[in-house]
Design a protein around this motif. Structure first.
Motif, PDB file in Angstrom:
ATOM      1  N   VAL A   1       0.790  -1.329  -0.041  1.00 35.73           N
ATOM      2  CA  VAL A   1      -0.141  -0.068  -0.055  1.00 35.73           C
ATOM      3  C   VAL A   1       0.926   1.255   0.153  1.00 35.73           C
ATOM      4  N   GLU A   2       0.078   2.218  -0.237  1.00 33.86           N
ATOM      5  CA  GLU A   2       0.876   3.782  -0.134  1.00 33.86           C
ATOM      6  C   GLU A   2       0.557   4.362   1.124  1.00 33.86           C
ATOM      7  N   GLU A   3      -0.636   4.152   1.512  1.00 39.54           N
ATOM      8  CA  GLU A   3      -1.136   4.570   2.802  1.00 39.54           C
ATOM      9  C   GLU A   3      -2.033   3.579   3.766  1.00 39.54           C
ATOM     10  N   LEU A   4      -1.544   3.879   4.836  1.00 37.49           N
ATOM     11  CA  LEU A   4      -1.975   2.762   5.950  1.00 37.49           C
ATOM     12  C   LEU A   4      -2.319   3.394   7.404  1.00 37.49           C
TER      13      LEU A   4
END
Lengths: 282, 282
Positions: A180-183
């Protein structure tokens, strides 16, 4: 022979509160008291409450219109609660406050635009209630291997069943992180569970035998047994009647732990029975 | 003997853009052109640009008031940019767009109330610029061991230096996860870096020797060398002049990779020199 209790064991605040609320309703109301599914995952407690008048139902249609519906500790899907209210039933909410917080955070993540991942056991009541409450895209993942099997977006929000093991949780988060890029992660594991897990782990390293007391369908009790098994000979029982003499032969230090839905009176009965077996066999 | 280039190597988009902007300024403006610190981490490129008039300064006081200040690819702390503007200097912003995005996300996390953790090398220019831009509580962590040494809050926001290794990043996030209730992570590692790292890893498994070309102070080039070392005999060089005949004795397959700040003309010179050495020694 000595019996050592784990530093933390038995009833947690959420379970205590649920039983108090149920007892109060049974005592004070003349209405019929219902609960959908078991109030907590302990058959002995449920049996006792049933004798006092609690009626366990599996379907909302079984409700009396002028009855009271107790919402079990694991929560209920929101549509079901709304339906019961619409039927004219009174609600006593005994959802554990940690589970309530989990529902709130799951909703918040969906609102913030995250694809929601719920780390938990697929067939657990707590997981089911959240899945049904949040109609949006929710992915339930129970083990690291399952991460690959799901199509995940680049922006993931994670919550976790309150009774999960920290280790499984962090392994799954780590696998998702790669993709992912954002978590955004809320660690919603209940601290009472962690205290019991850590205490069971420490105790099981220092005894010859571990007795884990609690419902077979109790997730947190099963985790305690899993944890102890790695360190000592371990038996998971529900009541004293399951104890076997052969387990205790040659054993000097016996450890005891109990799940968050196991009442003290069961723990005490088990403890006395172990003493009796060991004294008798001398 | 064959020479194989890694599938991805050399100049990335950010570096290309920075050099184009600098060349344009040198070509079109009659003003003096300054850059604070090296524009990119490649001494040969810097030497070339210096010959064409670029002046590298270490302190804003060295600026001519009617000059142009180029902001290097690694970015500059905001207070420094503001000071330069206040001095009447024109700014040409050559900060890599990935680094710019990192600045923006770091700021966003602070605004959202997270304690900011920046995963990166303590003495790297990119890390320094972010640290100085965000005056709030920023913790820089470069390895998993450092997590314990910092006092972390229960609500952590994480960004990562664009040229970090995914492996180090995920190990650190995992350690932090154990300690927090809420975690928000932006994976700001540059995909160009990852492409070069993966390609170098794959190639180094299948050759007798790896030559890694790029600045000794280039973080992303150093990572390429680290990665290759695990699989094959590896040498990190800046120019062809460092190549040694002895490295190539008995070698059949030679792999080449280059950092994101290494221009193609240096790669080509190295390649030709390797061919010359190997042909000569036959």
């Amino acid at each position: 022979m000595i019996i050592i209790r784990a530093k933390y064991l038995g009833f947690c605040e959420g379970v205590k509160m649920a039983i108090e609320k149920t007892n109060k309703a049974l005592r004070e109301s003349k209405k019929k008291i219902f609960v959908m599914g078991p109030l907590i995952h302990n058959r002995q407690v449920i049996k006792k409450l049933s004798k006092e008048g609690l009626k366990i139902i599996e379907d909302l249609n079984e409700l009396n219109k002028d009855g009271i519906l107790i919402v079990r500790t694991h929560g209920l899907p929101e549509p079901k609660i709304k339906k019961a209210i619409a039927m004219g039933v009174n609600i006593v909410d005994a959802t554990c406050y940690k589970v309530k917080s989990l529902h709130k955070l799951a909703k918040q993540l969906v609102k913030e635009g995250y694809q929601l991942v719920l780390i938990g056991d697929h067939d657990h009541a707590e997981v089911g209630a959240i899945k049904e409450s949040i109609k949006d895209n929710v992915v339930v993942i129970s083990s690291p291997d399952e991460v690959e099997k799901n199509k995940l977006s680049r922006k993931i929000g994670i919550v976790v069943q309150t009774t999960q093991r920290e280790e499984n949780f962090s392994k799954i988060v780590n696998k998702i992180l790669e993709k992912v890029e954002e978590l955004k992660v809320f660690n919603t594991i209940c601290k009472a569970s962690i205290l019991r897990q850590n205490a069971a782990y420490e105790l099981s390293k220092n005894v010859d035998l571990m007795i884990v007391i609690g419902g077979r369908d109790s997730a947190n009790t099963n985790r305690l047994a899993e944890i102890c098994q790695g360190n000592a000979e371990t038996y998971h029982i529900e009541t004293k009647d399951e104890l076997k003499k052969s387990w205790f032969r040659g054993k000097k230090k016996i450890g005891i732990t109990a799940g968050a839905s196991t009442p003290n009176w069961i723990i005490e009965k088990v403890e006395k029975e172990i003493e009796r077996i060991c004294t008798k066999s001398k």
